[in-house]
Design an enzyme around this catalytic site. Structure first.
Site, PDB file in Angstrom:
ATOM      1  N   ASP A 154       3.591   4.248   0.379  1.00 56.40           N
ATOM      2  CA  ASP A 154       3.369   3.929   1.790  1.00 56.40           C
ATOM      3  C   ASP A 154       1.923   3.462   2.012  1.00 56.40           C
ATOM      4  O   ASP A 154       1.102   3.461   1.087  1.00 56.40           O
ATOM      5  CB  ASP A 154       3.679   5.193   2.605  1.00 56.40           C
ATOM      6  CG  ASP A 154       4.424   4.884   3.892  1.00 56.40           C
ATOM      7  OD1 ASP A 154       4.225   3.790   4.437  1.00 56.40           O
ATOM      8  OD2 ASP A 154       5.184   5.747   4.360  1.00 56.40           O
ATOM      9  N   GLU A 189       4.392  -1.362   3.137  1.00 58.48           N
ATOM     10  CA  GLU A 189       3.291  -1.593   4.090  1.00 58.48           C
ATOM     11  C   GLU A 189       3.824  -2.237   5.366  1.00 58.48           C
ATOM     12  O   GLU A 189       3.061  -2.736   6.155  1.00 58.48           O
ATOM     13  CB  GLU A 189       2.128  -2.355   3.438  1.00 58.48           C
ATOM     14  CG  GLU A 189       2.434  -3.739   2.902  1.00 58.48           C
ATOM     15  CD  GLU A 189       2.607  -4.767   3.988  1.00 58.48           C
ATOM     16  OE1 GLU A 189       3.784  -5.127   4.250  1.00 58.48           O
ATOM     17  OE2 GLU A 189       1.609  -5.221   4.584  1.00 58.48           O
ATOM     18  N   TRP A 190       5.149  -2.248   5.518  1.00 58.16           N
ATOM     19  CA  TRP A 190       5.877  -2.594   6.757  1.00 58.16           C
ATOM     20  C   TRP A 190       5.855  -4.080   7.121  1.00 58.16           C
ATOM     21  O   TRP A 190       6.161  -4.453   8.253  1.00 58.16           O
ATOM     22  CB  TRP A 190       5.390  -1.756   7.946  1.00 58.16           C
ATOM     23  CG  TRP A 190       5.031  -0.366   7.569  1.00 58.16           C
ATOM     24  CD1 TRP A 190       5.892   0.604   7.139  1.00 58.16           C
ATOM     25  CD2 TRP A 190       3.730   0.217   7.533  1.00 58.16           C
ATOM     26  NE1 TRP A 190       5.204   1.738   6.844  1.00 58.16           N
ATOM     27  CE2 TRP A 190       3.868   1.539   7.088  1.00 58.16           C
ATOM     28  CE3 TRP A 190       2.452  -0.263   7.836  1.00 58.16           C
ATOM     29  CZ2 TRP A 190       2.785   2.392   6.916  1.00 58.16           C
ATOM     30  CZ3 TRP A 190       1.372   0.589   7.678  1.00 58.16           C
ATOM     31  CH2 TRP A 190       1.546   1.903   7.227  1.00 58.16           C
ATOM     32  N   GLY A 191       5.471  -4.943   6.177  1.00 56.59           N
ATOM     33  CA  GLY A 191       5.647  -6.381   6.404  1.00 56.59           C
ATOM     34  C   GLY A 191       4.489  -7.099   7.062  1.00 56.59           C
ATOM     35  O   GLY A 191       4.436  -8.327   7.043  1.00 56.59           O
ATOM     36  N   ASP A 212       9.530   0.789  10.749  1.00 53.53           N
ATOM     37  CA  ASP A 212      10.641   1.720  10.504  1.00 53.53           C
ATOM     38  C   ASP A 212      11.860   1.427  11.371  1.00 53.53           C
ATOM     39  O   ASP A 212      11.744   1.184  12.580  1.00 53.53           O
ATOM     40  CB  ASP A 212      10.197   3.154  10.810  1.00 53.53           C
ATOM     41  CG  ASP A 212       9.115   3.625   9.849  1.00 53.53           C
ATOM     42  OD1 ASP A 212       8.623   2.818   9.041  1.00 53.53           O
ATOM     43  OD2 ASP A 212       8.772   4.813   9.918  1.00 53.53           O
TER      44      ASP A 212
HETATM   45  C1  GLA Z   1       6.302   5.677   7.160  1.00 51.88           C
HETATM   46  C2  GLA Z   1       7.418   4.950   6.421  1.00 51.88           C
HETATM   47  C3  GLA Z   1       8.713   5.727   6.615  1.00 51.88           C
HETATM   48  C4  GLA Z   1       8.564   7.137   6.089  1.00 51.88           C
HETATM   49  C5  GLA Z   1       7.382   7.822   6.770  1.00 51.88           C
HETATM   50  C6  GLA Z   1       7.036   9.139   6.110  1.00 51.88           C
HETATM   51  O1  GLA Z   1       6.504   5.658   8.530  1.00 51.88           O
HETATM   52  O2  GLA Z   1       7.541   3.637   6.868  1.00 51.88           O
HETATM   53  O3  GLA Z   1       9.784   5.071   5.957  1.00 51.88           O
HETATM   54  O4  GLA Z   1       8.370   7.082   4.704  1.00 51.88           O
HETATM   55  O5  GLA Z   1       6.211   7.020   6.721  1.00 51.88           O
HETATM   56  O6  GLA Z   1       5.945   9.778   6.717  1.00 51.88           O
END
Ligand code: GLA
Length: 409
Positions: A154, A189-191, A212
């Site tokens: 993450d 890293e969410w894109g 998420d």
């Molecule tokens: C981030 C990630 C999630 C999850 C949480 C855990 O938000 O994007 O998928 O792994 O952390 O804390």
């Protein structure tokens, strides 16, 4: 041109020069040749995890037929960590995991499953637990010694810039390669930094492309935040050129079967979806060759959740060895049409009705570049529904029809 744009451009050129950077496993095959499948702790348990629940979930993966259908990873997400010992080795929380992580990995392996674990490229994870920055080599070796097969890495508490992200992910990617074990590397890293341009070069086999997922169809307004199924589809559907064996766009977990459960997927408007919408998620994630990580309670699954998650004809589309992500052929306010070439010459075709009412439509295969007649198999009805140059029918609100088209004589 800003420094950041130049950096992305360089990464982009590097990516194209080695467009299909694939990491080899020790036996010479490529790591993650198909989108990884499994069950992930996060949206059911958040960080309230322990070895008993995870062992029960591993048992349920087997007893429900999930393993047989292909879901072969147990992915432990955030919340397992108990700090570091006096040699700075990362340890599992002894209250949550009294038998230790090696014993859990052995148990999971004895069931024919693989074990995934979680860390973060900073000092603390998203939920505030011990993370791996500065300890990459050591942590990778500890994970390998436990028998870990996958790492979700993450990016909370880390600097925003793409340069630092590239360096931090590459450091862990290299550490995993040096660990002596085949460990699949999931970049999270969410894109925001366009990881599809650089994450494969950093050693990743998959990378999250969005924030998420929440248990909802779509964001109701910009202020609500949180990604619904449709929001993630729209962010991911143009990225087909970056996916392939050993490098996948990760659309985050399946919310199928959560039914508005409280917890991480339940905030920001995540009040639950209809079964039609859950079925659409399964169709869309499958045709887009995304990893399939369920996160519902497998010990207590409804018949609908089983029907959706265990549809082998749909899973076969996801796991097809050609490893192509569907190409988006049409996208407007009413319809999204996706087409995925399959290894045996067939095509998977998804038609999503984005509107809030049932609609009748005609899909002319020639408009998708497919000439002649095709046998049309409906992968949710499990039957042939025609032999034609087109498909005509009614599609419910938010429903995705998923077909396998085979060239007819
Ligand atoms: C981030 C990630 C999630 C999850 C949480 C855990 O938000 O994007 O998928 O792994 O952390 O804390």
């Amino acid at each position: 041109m800003k420094v950041r744009s130049i950096y992305i451009l360089i990464l982009c050129c590097l990516f194209n020069a080695a467009a299909y950077a694939q990491i080899k496993a020790k036996d010479g095959t490529i790591l993650a040749p198909k989108p990884p499948m499994g069950w992930m702790t996060w949206n059911y348990f958040a960080d309230q995890i322990n070895e008993k629940d995870i062992m029960e979930m591993a048992d349920a993966i087997v007893s429900t037929g999930m393993l047989e259908a292909g879901y072969n990873y147990v992915f432990i997400d955030d919340g397992w960590q108990g700090g570091r010992d006096n040699r700075n080795n990362i340890i599992a929380d002894p209250k949550k995991f009294p038998s230790g992580m090696k014993a859990l990995a052995d148990y999971v392996h004895s069931k024919g499953l693989k074990l995934g674990i979680y860390s973060d490229a900073a000092l603390l994870t998203c939920a505030g637990y011990t993370a791996s920055l500065g300890f990459e080599e050591q942590d990778a070796k500890v994970f390998a010694s436990w028998g870990v097969d996958y790492l979700k890495y993450d990016y909370c508490n880390a600097p925003d810039d793409v340069e630092t992200a590239g360096v931090r992910y590459k450091t862990m990617g290299q550490a995993l390669r040096n660990s002596g074990r085949d460990i699949v590397f999931g970049i999270c890293e969410w894109g925001g930094r366009k990881p599809w341009l650089w994450a494969a070069q950093a050693g990743g086999q998959l990378w999250r492309t969005t924030n998420d997922v929440r248990d909802k169809w779509k964001r109701r307004n910009a202020e609500e935040g949180g990604e619904g199924i449709l929001d993630i589809l729209d962010l991911n559907a143009s990225l087909h050129q970056y996916a392939g064996p050993g490098h996948w766009n990760d659309m985050d977990m399946l919310v199928v079967g959560l039914n508005g459960k409280k917890g991480p997927s339940g905030d920001l408007g995540g009040t639950g979806c209809t079964n039609t919408e859950y079925q659409s998620q399964m169709s869309l994630w499958s045709i887009l060759a995304a990893p399939l990580a369920a996160t519902n309670d497998l010990r207590d699954m409804s018949e609908d959740a089983k029907r959706i998650l265990l549809n082998k004809e749909v899973i076969a589309v996801n796991q097809d060895v050609l490893g192509q992500q569907a190409i988006r052929k049409m996208n407007n306010g009413n319809w999204t049409i996706l087409l995925k070439p399959l290894e045996n010459g067939d095509y998977a075709l998804a038609i999503l009705n984005r509107t809030n009412t049932s609609q009748i439509t005609v899909c002319d295969f020639a408009s998708l570049g497919l000439n002649g007649k095709y046998q049309i198999r409906d992968l949710w009805q499990h039957k042939l529904v025609g032999k034609d140059k087109k498909w005509k029918g009614s599609i419910n609100a938010h429903e995705t029809k998923l077909f396998r088209l085979s060239k007819a004589n």
